[in-house]
Design a protein around this motif. Structure first.
Motif, PDB file in Angstrom:
ATOM      1  N   ALA A 227      14.200  18.939   4.963  1.00 51.93           N
ATOM      2  CA  ALA A 227      15.539  18.421   5.228  1.00 51.93           C
ATOM      3  C   ALA A 227      15.785  17.051   4.612  1.00 51.93           C
ATOM      4  CB  ALA A 227      15.764  18.351   6.745  1.00 51.93           C
ATOM      5  N   ALA A 228      14.758  16.447   4.024  1.00 43.83           N
ATOM      6  CA  ALA A 228      14.881  15.069   3.533  1.00 43.83           C
ATOM      7  C   ALA A 228      15.715  15.001   2.260  1.00 43.83           C
ATOM      8  CB  ALA A 228      13.495  14.496   3.280  1.00 43.83           C
ATOM      9  N   ASP A 229      16.386  13.864   2.103  1.00 41.13           N
ATOM     10  CA  ASP A 229      17.102  13.599   0.855  1.00 41.13           C
ATOM     11  C   ASP A 229      16.145  13.197  -0.264  1.00 41.13           C
ATOM     12  OD1 ASP A 229      19.610  14.028   2.095  1.00 41.13           O
ATOM     13  OD2 ASP A 229      19.622  11.972   2.845  1.00 41.13           O
ATOM     14  N   HIS A 230      15.062  12.519   0.112  1.00 37.97           N
ATOM     15  CA  HIS A 230      14.097  12.037  -0.881  1.00 37.97           C
ATOM     16  C   HIS A 230      12.695  12.131  -0.291  1.00 37.97           C
ATOM     17  CE1 HIS A 230      17.340  10.215  -3.316  1.00 37.97           C
ATOM     18  NE2 HIS A 230      17.866   9.889  -2.140  1.00 37.97           N
ATOM     19  N   VAL A 231      11.720  12.266  -1.158  1.00 34.54           N
ATOM     20  CA  VAL A 231      10.309  12.164  -0.786  1.00 34.54           C
ATOM     21  C   VAL A 231       9.693  11.060  -1.631  1.00 34.54           C
ATOM     22  CG1 VAL A 231       8.056  13.286  -0.746  1.00 34.54           C
ATOM     23  CG2 VAL A 231      10.097  14.575  -0.083  1.00 34.54           C
ATOM     24  N   VAL A 232       9.132  10.070  -0.960  1.00 29.27           N
ATOM     25  CA  VAL A 232       8.524   8.923  -1.644  1.00 29.27           C
ATOM     26  C   VAL A 232       7.014   9.006  -1.457  1.00 29.27           C
ATOM     27  CG1 VAL A 232       8.371   6.407  -1.757  1.00 29.27           C
ATOM     28  CG2 VAL A 232      10.574   7.518  -1.318  1.00 29.27           C
ATOM     29  N   GLN A 233       6.286   8.865  -2.560  1.00 31.31           N
ATOM     30  CA  GLN A 233       4.836   9.017  -2.522  1.00 31.31           C
ATOM     31  C   GLN A 233       4.150   7.738  -2.989  1.00 31.31           C
ATOM     32  OE1 GLN A 233       4.487  12.416  -5.170  1.00 31.31           O
ATOM     33  NE2 GLN A 233       4.281  13.819  -3.428  1.00 31.31           N
ATOM     34  N   GLY A 234       2.992   7.507  -2.424  1.00 30.31           N
ATOM     35  CA  GLY A 234       2.196   6.371  -2.848  1.00 30.31           C
ATOM     36  C   GLY A 234       0.716   6.661  -2.722  1.00 30.31           C
ATOM     37  N   ARG A 235      -0.064   6.117  -3.650  1.00 31.09           N
ATOM     38  CA  ARG A 235      -1.531   6.232  -3.602  1.00 31.09           C
ATOM     39  C   ARG A 235      -2.086   4.820  -3.624  1.00 31.09           C
ATOM     40  NH1 ARG A 235      -5.748  10.176  -6.700  1.00 31.09           N
ATOM     41  NH2 ARG A 235      -5.137  11.409  -4.887  1.00 31.09           N
ATOM     42  N   TYR A 236      -2.950   4.513  -2.647  1.00 26.21           N
ATOM     43  CA  TYR A 236      -3.371   3.129  -2.440  1.00 26.21           C
ATOM     44  C   TYR A 236      -4.882   3.046  -2.251  1.00 26.21           C
ATOM     45  CZ  TYR A 236       1.502   3.452  -0.924  1.00 26.21           C
ATOM     46  OH  TYR A 236       2.836   3.739  -0.849  1.00 26.21           O
ATOM     47  N   GLU A 237      -5.425   1.866  -2.569  1.00 29.92           N
ATOM     48  CA  GLU A 237      -6.833   1.584  -2.304  1.00 29.92           C
ATOM     49  C   GLU A 237      -6.958   0.202  -1.684  1.00 29.92           C
ATOM     50  OE1 GLU A 237      -9.442   2.128  -5.580  1.00 29.92           O
ATOM     51  OE2 GLU A 237      -8.761   4.187  -6.006  1.00 29.92           O
ATOM     52  N   VAL A 238      -7.800   0.109  -0.684  1.00 31.46           N
ATOM     53  CA  VAL A 238      -8.125  -1.169  -0.038  1.00 31.46           C
ATOM     54  C   VAL A 238      -9.618  -1.397  -0.246  1.00 31.46           C
ATOM     55  CG1 VAL A 238      -8.196  -2.446   2.124  1.00 31.46           C
ATOM     56  CG2 VAL A 238      -6.307  -0.867   1.673  1.00 31.46           C
ATOM     57  N   PRO A 239     -10.013  -2.442  -0.965  1.00 30.34           N
ATOM     58  CA  PRO A 239     -11.423  -2.598  -1.329  1.00 30.34           C
ATOM     59  C   PRO A 239     -12.306  -2.988  -0.148  1.00 30.34           C
ATOM     60  CG  PRO A 239     -10.199  -4.544  -1.956  1.00 30.34           C
ATOM     61  CD  PRO A 239      -9.184  -3.551  -1.465  1.00 30.34           C
ATOM     62  N   ARG A 240     -13.583  -2.757  -0.311  1.00 24.22           N
ATOM     63  CA  ARG A 240     -14.547  -3.298   0.646  1.00 24.22           C
ATOM     64  C   ARG A 240     -14.488  -4.824   0.615  1.00 24.22           C
ATOM     65  NH1 ARG A 240     -19.962  -0.940   1.893  1.00 24.22           N
ATOM     66  NH2 ARG A 240     -19.664   1.313   2.157  1.00 24.22           N
ATOM     67  N   LEU A 241     -14.701  -5.417   1.786  1.00 24.57           N
ATOM     68  CA  LEU A 241     -14.714  -6.874   1.902  1.00 24.57           C
ATOM     69  C   LEU A 241     -15.935  -7.317   2.695  1.00 24.57           C
ATOM     70  CD1 LEU A 241     -10.986  -7.544   2.903  1.00 24.57           C
ATOM     71  CD2 LEU A 241     -11.969  -7.664   0.615  1.00 24.57           C
ATOM     72  N   SER A 242     -16.360  -8.549   2.449  1.00 29.00           N
ATOM     73  CA  SER A 242     -17.395  -9.164   3.279  1.00 29.00           C
ATOM     74  C   SER A 242     -16.727 -10.116   4.260  1.00 29.00           C
ATOM     75  CB  SER A 242     -18.392  -9.938   2.415  1.00 29.00           C
ATOM     76  OG  SER A 242     -19.269 -10.692   3.245  1.00 29.00           O
ATOM     77  N   ALA A 243     -17.185 -10.113   5.500  1.00 38.73           N
ATOM     78  CA  ALA A 243     -16.661 -11.068   6.477  1.00 38.73           C
ATOM     79  C   ALA A 243     -17.025 -12.496   6.094  1.00 38.73           C
ATOM     80  CB  ALA A 243     -17.201 -10.740   7.876  1.00 38.73           C
ATOM     81  N   ALA A 244     -18.154 -12.673   5.435  1.00 32.27           N
ATOM     82  CA  ALA A 244     -18.596 -13.971   4.909  1.00 32.27           C
ATOM     83  C   ALA A 244     -18.453 -15.103   5.919  1.00 32.27           C
ATOM     84  CB  ALA A 244     -17.825 -14.307   3.630  1.00 32.27           C
ATOM     85  N   PRO A 245     -19.011 -14.965   7.128  1.00 32.89           N
ATOM     86  CA  PRO A 245     -18.936 -16.081   8.079  1.00 32.89           C
ATOM     87  C   PRO A 245     -19.701 -17.288   7.553  1.00 32.89           C
ATOM     88  CG  PRO A 245     -20.513 -14.446   8.833  1.00 32.89           C
ATOM     89  CD  PRO A 245     -19.815 -13.853   7.642  1.00 32.89           C
TER      90      PRO A 245
END
Length: 758
Positions: free
Chosen positions: A176-194
């Protein structure tokens, strides 16, 4: 006397830390203490053929070398957390030391114990290791493909956990939608580095049969419980003490292999053992984040979101530590954000790779879910030629809709999203910035405006929602609070003292807050998941009410009135019916020669949810791609604010870490599993000079879930900041063909994007 709650008091903890009187693990020295160094795998995936330690053991001053062979039948693997919502194969538990195979660079293989650290380091270099390299699994998406090598042959798959959430008829909504919006994403590994890495001292006293572990942790009680489970012959008494802790950010919520190994060695050798990691060890031991997401949004032409499909891959690493399964669950549940989305279908797969274990890092799944949703909202605005602020307004959950249950099953307790958002736009001079952007001319710096509106729960899940506390009033009038939360920069001693002072009508200086010792209370959880005030503070507040009642009873008997008529002000107990009748607080406390005391348990019935709106303005040099932050406005609804100064400090620190993720940080690996960012030369941390003055405000919507109306603040800004900055960069490039960039948005990445060919 004006209330202390709501006052910007300086932290009581700071003076001794600022003059160098803090006491961290590495400051401690015990008589006859030995030192441990851990030998680690240089391979991402390899069979351990042999370990030859005779030369190392022969060195003068070397006491022993411990390998997995000596631990057989002595210790178990690190216990993993069981989450009922999850299905799939069992993610292998982390061994204390690698036995037949090493499964990531940095995995502990052996422990050298010597009379000094230098001797232990020298001996570790003498150990001859023979490895047979195996094919590593590094790429997260490739790890799911048929025919890919396996991290663990016995599992038959690299998919270790699966979670499916949703509601409604998603297929019908998309149709029923007027549009379909798509996205492909990546979130890298991180160090907390206290600032302070992990470290410990283990001591065994044979006569008492007591093992004492001093460790830099956020979760002393959790370490005690799981260490007892891991040691096959645990001591009769086990005590965990947390001295000063130089930061944790989620990294220090685990029981670590080094804690188990050194505890076992201390019991075996019957001498204290210290182990303190290096920065490289810290960077390679454990990471947060590491996610991929594919999002589809079914939308109307006016930007209203009808339905969302979201497929998430979470990089779990090679083994599970106790908290490893938590962030993937959080990411899947929190992807709905602050939006009223009727139909949702969210799947999250936890994938094994030949990299270190992952787990909570400030936000613990929240920043990942927010990145996927907030980037999608901006893409909706871009493709429909709408203002991204207006798209958010049209999808916010209305203030009269609470409590509101999302399509992923979370129940938001309270909020005023539109009002908070409006104030953030005002602080950022949003309309003025948009006008400046419209007046942009070729050759001038590009102006970009980024928005993020996010939610974050406090308290954790399951048993984490429970706490206990003890309050004791000495006959001298001194008040001591015993709490199971384990602060490491949150200012708990200050905020708890403010709450005590208001409840009992005394000065905060009369209050002593004790924590970080498992002998103080029968059980506990620790400090994580923004539970310090909402859960631990609530338990302390409930204990205070009972102590207050005991003191009121004393005064009422003295004044011959009802306890309900006793007030507490200015260090006195006052008969409200006859204000001339007063009793000094110390006199009421002295009514019992042994003091007054109360211990209570508290359970948070539901999570309180905070809300944040961040607006970022950036400028990008069209020639070099250099980015400059021009303006940053952040408004948070964190419930009742105990100390505005500490609130502001938490926001500044969290945004600094968010900027790190947005602009430079990332744990990257080569195709053969070697870390490419294994030192601060390559792992780009934000610096003080890169911070700009922030426009920070709070709007208070008290939560109905706890007696003081508290919500969390320490993680909330880190959820919003990274994607707000990325949205600003993409907004600055909106007239180009650049549709998306993943964090970190480095100068090189921006330059290449601006100069790529269509």
């Amino acid at each position: 006397m004006a209330p202390y709650i709501g006052r910007s008091l300086k932290r009581f903890e700071d003076p001794r830390l600022l003059v160098g009187e803090g006491r961290f693990v590495d400051d401690m020295q015990l008589p006859d203490m030995l030192h441990a160094v851990v030998l680690r795998s240089p391979h991402a995936h390899a069979r351990i053929v042999s370990i030859e330690a005779a030369s190392a053991k022969a060195l003068h001053g070397v006491v022993t070398v411990l390998t997995a062979r000596e631990l057989t039948g002595k210790v178990r693997d690190i216990p993993r957390r069981v989450i009922d919502d999850l299905s799939g194969v069992e993610l292998p538990e982390h061994p204390v030391l690698a036995g037949e195979r090493a499964c990531y660079v940095g995995q502990p293989v052996a422990v050298v114990v010597a009379e000094s650290r230098a001797l232990a380091e020298d001996a570790a270099e003498q150990i001859e290791m023979a490895y047979e390299p195996l094919t590593p699994v590094i790429d997260l998406r490739a790890a799911c493909e048929d025919g890919t090598a396996l991290v663990h042959d016995e599992t038959g798959t690299n998919t270790a956990l699966q979670l499916r959430l949703g509601r409604g008829d998603v297929d019908a909504a998309f149709a029923a939608a007027d549009h379909v919006v798509q996205g492909r994403y990546e979130v890298p590994r991180l160090s907390a580095a206290p600032m302070e890495g992990r470290g410990l001292i283990a001591r065994y006293q044979s006569q008492e049969q007591q093992l004492t572990l001093w460790t830099s942790t956020q979760v002393a009680f959790k370490v005690k419980r799981f260490l007892a489970q891991t040691l096959m012959e645990p001591p009769r008494q086990l005590r965990v003490i947390t001295p000063d802790v130089g930061g944790g950010f989620g990294q220090k919520v685990e029981l670590w292999p080094e804690e188990v190994a050194c505890s076992y060695l201390a019991m075996t050798l019957q001498r204290p053992i210290k182990w303190v990691e290096t920065r490289r060890e810290n960077l390679l031991a454990y990471h947060g984040r590491g996610y991929c997401g594919d999002v589809e949004a079914a939308v109307r032409s006016d930007g209203r979101i009808l339905a969302v499909r979201c497929h998430i891959l979470a990089d779990l690493g090679a083994y599970s530590l106790n908290a490893t399964p938590g962030p993937p669950v959080n990411a899947a549940k929190r992807v709905a954000g602050p939006y009223d989305i009727a139909d949702m279908d969210v799947e999250c797969l936890g994938i094994m790779t030949n990299k270190p274990p992952t787990g909570p890092y400030r936000g613990a799944g929240g920043p990942e879910g927010a990145f996927f949703m907030e980037r999608t909202v901006d893409l909706i605005a871009r493709e429909l030629h709408l203002d991204p602020a207006e798209v958010r307004r049209r999808n916010f959950i209305a203030s009269d809709a609470f409590p509101y249950t999302t399509g992923t099953g979370l129940t938001y307790d309270s909020g005023q999203f539109e009002a908070v958002f409006a104030r953030a736009l005002e602080l950022a001079d949003y309309e003025e910035m948009r006008q400046r952007q419209r007046e942009w001319r070729e050759g001038e710096p590009r102006l970009g405006i980024g928005i993020a509106t996010v939610v974050k729960a406090s308290g954790g899940q399951g048993e984490m929602l429970n706490s206990n506390a003890r309050v004791r009033v000495e006959p001298t009038g001194e008040v001591t609070v015993y709490t199971e939360v384990s602060p490491h920069g949150q200012g708990t001693e200050t905020t708890f003292s403010q709450m005590v002072a208001d409840t009992l009508g005394i000065e905060p200086e009369q209050v002593v807050v004790r924590h970080g010792d498992t002998d103080m209370l029968p059980w506990g959880q620790g400090t994580f998941a923004s539970r310090g005030l909402s859960v631990g503070g609530s338990a302390m507040y409930e204990a205070l009410q009972q102590v207050r009642q005991q003191l009121a009873n004393v005064a009422a008997e003295h004044f011959e009135c009802t306890p309900q008529g006793i007030g507490f002000r200015n260090g006195k107990l006052i008969n409200s019916q006859n204000p001339l009748q007063t009793m000094a607080f110390e006199d009421a406390a002295a009514s019992s020669s042994s003091g007054l005391e109360c211990q209570v348990e508290f359970g948070l019935p539901d999570n309180p949810f905070g809300f944040a709106a961040h607006v970022v303005v950036v400028e990008i040099d069209p020639e070099t791609g250099a980015l400059r932050l021009l303006r940053y406005a952040a408004v948070h609804d964190s419930g009742r604010i105990i100390n505005p100064k500490l609130f502001e400090g938490q926001v500044y620190g969290a945004i600094a870490q968010g900027l790190g993720q947005a602009l430079g940080e990332g744990m990257h690996y080569s195709t053969d599993g070697q870390p490419l960012t294994g030192s601060f030369l390559d792992y780009v941390m934000p610096r003080a000079k890169e911070m700009l003055p922030l426009r920070v405000e709070a709007m208070e919507t008290p939560s109905p879930t706890n007696p003081l109306g508290l919500k969390g603040v320490g993680e909330l800004p880190t959820v919003a900041c990274p994607v707000a900055v990325v949205n600003a960069v993409l907004d600055a490039l909106s007239d180009t063909e650049v549709r998306h960039l993943d964090a970190p948005v480095t100068q090189e990445k921006i330059w290449r994007a601006m100069h790529q060919k269509a």
